[in-house]
Design an enzyme around this catalytic site. Structure first.
Site, PDB file in Angstrom:
ATOM      1  NE  ARG A   1      14.441  11.497  16.292  1.00 34.46           N
ATOM      2  CZ  ARG A   1      13.153  11.805  16.153  1.00 34.46           C
ATOM      3  NH1 ARG A   1      12.295  10.870  15.765  1.00 34.46           N
ATOM      4  NH2 ARG A   1      12.719  13.008  16.417  1.00 34.46           N
TER       5      ARG A   1
ATOM      6  CB  CYS B   1       9.532   5.473  19.911  1.00 36.45           C
ATOM      7  SG  CYS B   1      10.184   5.908  18.290  1.00 36.45           S
TER       8      CYS B   1
ATOM      9  CG  HIS C   1       7.279  17.394  15.730  1.00 34.88           C
ATOM     10  ND1 HIS C   1       7.242  17.240  14.365  1.00 34.88           N
ATOM     11  CD2 HIS C   1       7.815  16.266  16.234  1.00 34.88           C
ATOM     12  CE1 HIS C   1       7.755  16.063  14.061  1.00 34.88           C
ATOM     13  NE2 HIS C   1       8.114  15.458  15.166  1.00 34.88           N
TER      14      HIS C   1
ATOM     15  CD  GLU D   1      10.970   8.399  11.386  1.00 33.61           C
ATOM     16  OE1 GLU D   1      10.075   8.863  12.089  1.00 33.61           O
ATOM     17  OE2 GLU D   1      12.135   8.847  11.396  1.00 33.61           O
TER      18      GLU D   1
ATOM     19  CG  ASP E   1       7.539  11.072  10.519  1.00 34.48           C
ATOM     20  OD1 ASP E   1       6.854  11.987  10.040  1.00 34.48           O
ATOM     21  OD2 ASP E   1       8.517  11.269  11.257  1.00 34.48           O
TER      22      ASP E   1
HETATM   23  C1  PEP Z   1       7.653   9.096  14.775  1.00 33.16           C
HETATM   24  O1  PEP Z   1       7.714   9.555  13.638  1.00 33.16           O
HETATM   25  O2  PEP Z   1       6.848   8.228  15.124  1.00 33.16           O
HETATM   26  C2  PEP Z   1       8.561   9.591  15.834  1.00 33.16           C
HETATM   27  C3  PEP Z   1       8.580   9.029  17.014  1.00 33.16           C
HETATM   28  O3  PEP Z   1       9.361  10.640  15.541  1.00 33.16           O
HETATM   29  P1  PEP Z   1       8.892  12.159  15.457  1.00 33.16           P
HETATM   30  O4  PEP Z   1       7.525  12.245  16.069  1.00 33.16           O
HETATM   31  O5  PEP Z   1       9.904  12.954  16.197  1.00 33.16           O
HETATM   32  O6  PEP Z   1       8.890  12.421  13.998  1.00 33.16           O
HETATM   33 MG    MG Z   2       9.405  10.663  12.964  1.00 32.64          MG
END
Ligand code: PEP
Ligand code: MG
Length: 588
Positions: free
Chosen positions: A334, A506, A191, A435, A459
């Protein structure tokens, strides 16, 4: 000059002075300084010892009155150690002899001393080791704490060098002053990496020991295109990179002009290109880069950036701000995806830490176990929903029951609002992130119970391939081009299309130039990407025909290894947009 290679997570080049941020809970890295800097380190040491002394003296007095003389003695022992001339001499000698930083000298001398005590037989001596560590943390804390405090009020442009940054630290960085990031830890879609990309600054993670190679004040070049950190560059290198910076500024301007053009393929197929955000304040920039809506609003960052849990009103205000900034463009909110590497201060302090947090009580699981938290967020979203086109998306769904439960709670909240006479949008679309592999494999059934899917490859990759997305040691195994991942994406798109529900992607993969042909070829028409990547993705879309993409996707789906897939996709995109991949080459 020294060059170190890591994982490039956000493109661009920056040249600036470094600020090294030491982590309080990590061993102090061994960093050396120039001969002329030795006296500065000794002064820093003196100041830190003096401050520590004052602090311990006041603790001793406090303990004396509140806890009694026996416990106050412990601080007396600490003071005694701190004032011991032999110990001070050892610190100073190490700084002079090895030209190390003051914090390293304190750490190294105290570590050796603590180990000597730990190895003694008598319990009394072993307990003294804890006092030594305590004192070490205090003095080192004074030395590195200055850098930490300095982070909040930087006055000059800085390249931030850190062991690791938490998402909340990254979220609160002064974006006008921090021009690039480089960290020891982290993977492609950790992240911190995502945040750096969203900030639009070059970033390199997974450098392993970069904090021990750089001193605060060193000049560094961060080449976020090639994943290189150049420490103390020579004149030729500096000149080459300065020209590079100018060229990329020109390129960025020409790419930003893309924002005004539609995202449509050469045969006229429109593609909906949206942006991913962490804060409503990012929306204006996302629209400038050409986003036609927000496909992923990571609301947990509201929690990560604040010391206390945001109230219903505060959340509602943030969602309203996002809706209004979008001026009628769609917003997918989300629900909280807290847990794993996204921990609030309270969660950090919780000592019931999970052994496997990515497989633990994160995301929807955490919300379903904390109904007041979940319901408050629903109330805030629903209240804001009357202001514009909003959708609700649940993260990390791994079975149908979770979706049903979440929808049931949403319905309860709707009834409460109804009873209270508070307006909300009754037909607010509800969707889920795909995911987790179990959700991907059960996409057909899930599609019957929600209105849209968004594929979260960040994920999905880690859970499919069993590779922690934030672990630099296995980063080479983390690949969106893994045939199993591509298979799951294909099946999810197929299930959504059959059920006639909306599907988008995404994860960071959507913003990677080499995957655009594959994703369109697999049937995706909606992508949500980190805003700085929007112009480039659009430029590629505008150069492609759907037939070409379908042919490429068919061929890619027949390949057996991620390396073959990556090389094939890179070659194909280069045939159409020769400079699409910047400095990236075909993998050997
Ligand atoms: C993902 O897991 O692809 C996603 C978009 O969510 P995050 O990166 O916030 O886990
Ligand atoms: Mg994710």
């Amino acid at each position: 000059m020294q060059i170190k290679k890591g994982i490039a997570v956000s493109p661009g080049v920056a040249i600036s002075q470094a600020l090294v941020l030491d982590a309080e809970d990590q061993p102090v890295p061994r960093r050396t300084v120039s001969a002329s800097h030795v006296s500065i380190e000794k002064k820093r040491l003196e100041a830190a010892l003096a401050e520590s002394g004052k602090e311990i003296e006041s603790l001793r007095q406090q303990a004396q009155t509140q806890l009694g003389p026996e416990l106050a003695k412990i601080f007396g022992v600490h003071l005694g150690m701190l004032q011991d001339p032999a110990l001070r001499e050892e610190f100073n000698q190490l700084i002079s002899r090895d030209r190390v930083t003051a914090e390293y000298a304190v750490f190294a001398v105290m570590r050796d001393l603590a180990h000597r005590f730990e190895n003694l037989q008598a319990r009394h001596f072993r307990e003294r080791a804890a006092d030594i560590w305590d004192l070490e943390r205090r003095v080192v804390g004074h030395l590195i704490g200055k850098t930490r405090k300095g982070l909040a009020d930087l006055t000059d442009e800085t390249v931030l060098i850190a062991h690791d940054l938490t998402p909340s630290q990254t979220a609160t960085l002064d974006k006008n002053k921090v021009v690039a990031l480089a960290t020891d830890k982290g993977g492609l879609t950790s992240h911190t990496a995502i945040m750096a990309h969203a900030m639009g600054i070059p970033a390199i993670v997974g450098l392993e020991d970069i904090t021990s190679l750089i001193n605060t004040g060193d000049t560094v070049i961060i080449d976020g295109d090639r994943g290189l950190v150049i420490i103390d560059p020579d004149a030729a290198q500096l000149m080459e990179y300065r020209q590079n910076v100018e060229r990329s500024a020109e390129l960025a301007t020409s790419r930003d002009e893309m924002a005004r053009l539609p995202a449509v393929t050469t045969d006229g197929t429109p593609i909906s290109l949206m942006g991913n955000i962490e804060f409503p304040s990012e929306i204006e920039a996302a629209i400038k880069k050409g986003a036609v809506g927000i496909g992923l609003y990571r609301t947990e960052f509201l929690f990560l950036a604040s010391e206390t849990e945001p109230s219903e009103d505060e959340q509602c205000a943030a969602y309203r701000e996002a809706i209004h900034a979008l001026k009628g463009l769609p917003l997918t909110i989300r629900t909280l995806d807290l847990g794993a590497d996204k921990l609030t201060d309270d969660q950090h302090q919780d000592d019931s830490l999970e052994r496997n947090p990515f497989l633990g009580c994160r995301s929807i699981r955490l919300c379903l176990q904390n109904l007041p938290l979940f319901k408050t967020q629903f109330r805030a979203i629903l209240r804001a929903s009357v202001d514009g086109p909003v959708r609700i998306m649940f993260p990390m769904i791994s079975n149908i029951m979770e979706l049903r439960q979440a929808k049931m709670i949403l319905n309860d909240v709707m009834e409460d609002l109804e009873d209270e006479g508070i307006p909300y949008r009754q037909d607010i679309p509800v969707g889920i992130m795909i995911e987790v592999p179990s959700a991907a494999l059960q996409a057909k059934a899930l599609a019957r119970e929600c209105q849209f899917f968004s594929i979260g490859t960040n994920d999905l990759i880690q859970y499919t391939v069993a590779v922690d997305r934030g672990n630099e040691r296995i980063a080479s195994l983390y690949s969106a081009a893994h045939p199993a991942v591509i298979y799951l994406i294909k099946e999810v798109i197929r299930a959504a299309n059959r059920a006639r529900i909306d599907v988008s992607l995404c994860g960071e993969m959507a913003g990677e130039p080499e995957f655009v042909m594959l994703l369109l070829g697999l049937g995706l028409r909606n992508l949500s990407v980190t805003p700085p990547a929007l112009p480039e993705v659009k430029r590629i879309i505008r150069s492609l025909g759907i037939n070409q993409c379908q042919r490429v996707a068919r061929k890619a789906c027949g390949l057996d290894t991620d390396r073959e897939v990556t090389n094939y996709l890179r070659d194909e995109v280069r045939k159409i947009v020769p400079d699409a991949l910047g400095g990236r080459s075909t993998e050997q």
